[in-house]
Design an enzyme around this catalytic site. Structure first.
Site, PDB file in Angstrom:
ATOM      1  N   MET A   1       3.455 -12.503 -21.444  1.00 18.14           N
ATOM      2  CA  MET A   1       4.661 -11.943 -22.025  1.00 18.14           C
ATOM      3  C   MET A   1       5.866 -12.455 -21.248  1.00 18.14           C
ATOM      4  O   MET A   1       6.141 -12.006 -20.145  1.00 18.14           O
ATOM      5  CB  MET A   1       4.601 -10.415 -21.974  1.00 18.14           C
ATOM      6  CG  MET A   1       5.893  -9.757 -22.329  1.00 18.14           C
ATOM      7  SD  MET A   1       5.782  -7.989 -22.565  1.00 18.14           S
ATOM      8  CE  MET A   1       5.996  -7.412 -20.909  1.00 18.14           C
ATOM      9  N   PRO A   2       6.586 -13.442 -21.778  1.00 16.95           N
ATOM     10  CA  PRO A   2       7.781 -13.949 -21.107  1.00 16.95           C
ATOM     11  C   PRO A   2       8.897 -12.900 -21.079  1.00 16.95           C
ATOM     12  O   PRO A   2       9.166 -12.243 -22.079  1.00 16.95           O
ATOM     13  CB  PRO A   2       8.196 -15.146 -21.955  1.00 16.95           C
ATOM     14  CG  PRO A   2       6.973 -15.516 -22.732  1.00 16.95           C
ATOM     15  CD  PRO A   2       6.247 -14.227 -22.951  1.00 16.95           C
ATOM     16  N   ILE A   3       9.517 -12.775 -19.916  1.00 10.22           N
ATOM     17  CA  ILE A   3      10.682 -11.910 -19.752  1.00 10.22           C
ATOM     18  C   ILE A   3      11.801 -12.781 -19.204  1.00 10.22           C
ATOM     19  O   ILE A   3      11.649 -13.395 -18.148  1.00 10.22           O
ATOM     20  CB  ILE A   3      10.407 -10.738 -18.804  1.00 10.22           C
ATOM     21  CG1 ILE A   3       9.219  -9.920 -19.300  1.00 10.22           C
ATOM     22  CG2 ILE A   3      11.652  -9.873 -18.640  1.00 10.22           C
ATOM     23  CD1 ILE A   3       8.729  -8.884 -18.318  1.00 10.22           C
ATOM     24  N   SER A  40      10.733 -10.987 -24.277  1.00  6.70           N
ATOM     25  CA  SER A  40      11.753  -9.973 -23.972  1.00  6.70           C
ATOM     26  C   SER A  40      12.915 -10.654 -23.264  1.00  6.70           C
ATOM     27  O   SER A  40      12.714 -11.512 -22.403  1.00  6.70           O
ATOM     28  CB  SER A  40      11.190  -8.896 -23.046  1.00  6.70           C
ATOM     29  OG  SER A  40      10.154  -8.197 -23.687  1.00  6.70           O
TER      30      SER A  40
END
Length: 61
Positions: A1-3, A40
């Site tokens: 999940m890239p933030i 995100s």
């Protein structure tokens, strides 16, 4: 999940931020293979008085 965290100086319109978020999301999806819904992005707007270069804040003359 890239933030992704993005810090900007105050003054951008909501429309500019919306377009930036769209394009950054597309770039992350394209380059990492992440699903769009997993990306995100956090945008922090900074007051020019809270950012300094060369020993002076951006509101100092």
């Amino acid at each position: 999940m890239p933030i992704v965290h993005i810090e900007l100086l105050e003054g951008r319109t909501q429309e500019q931020k919306n377009e930036m978020v769209k394009e950054v999301t597309e770039a992350i999806v394209r380059t990492t293979g992440a699903k769009e819904e997993a990306v995100s992005i956090v945008i922090s707007d900074m007051s020019k008085g809270n950012y300094a270069v060369g020993g002076k804040t951006l509101v100092q003359k």
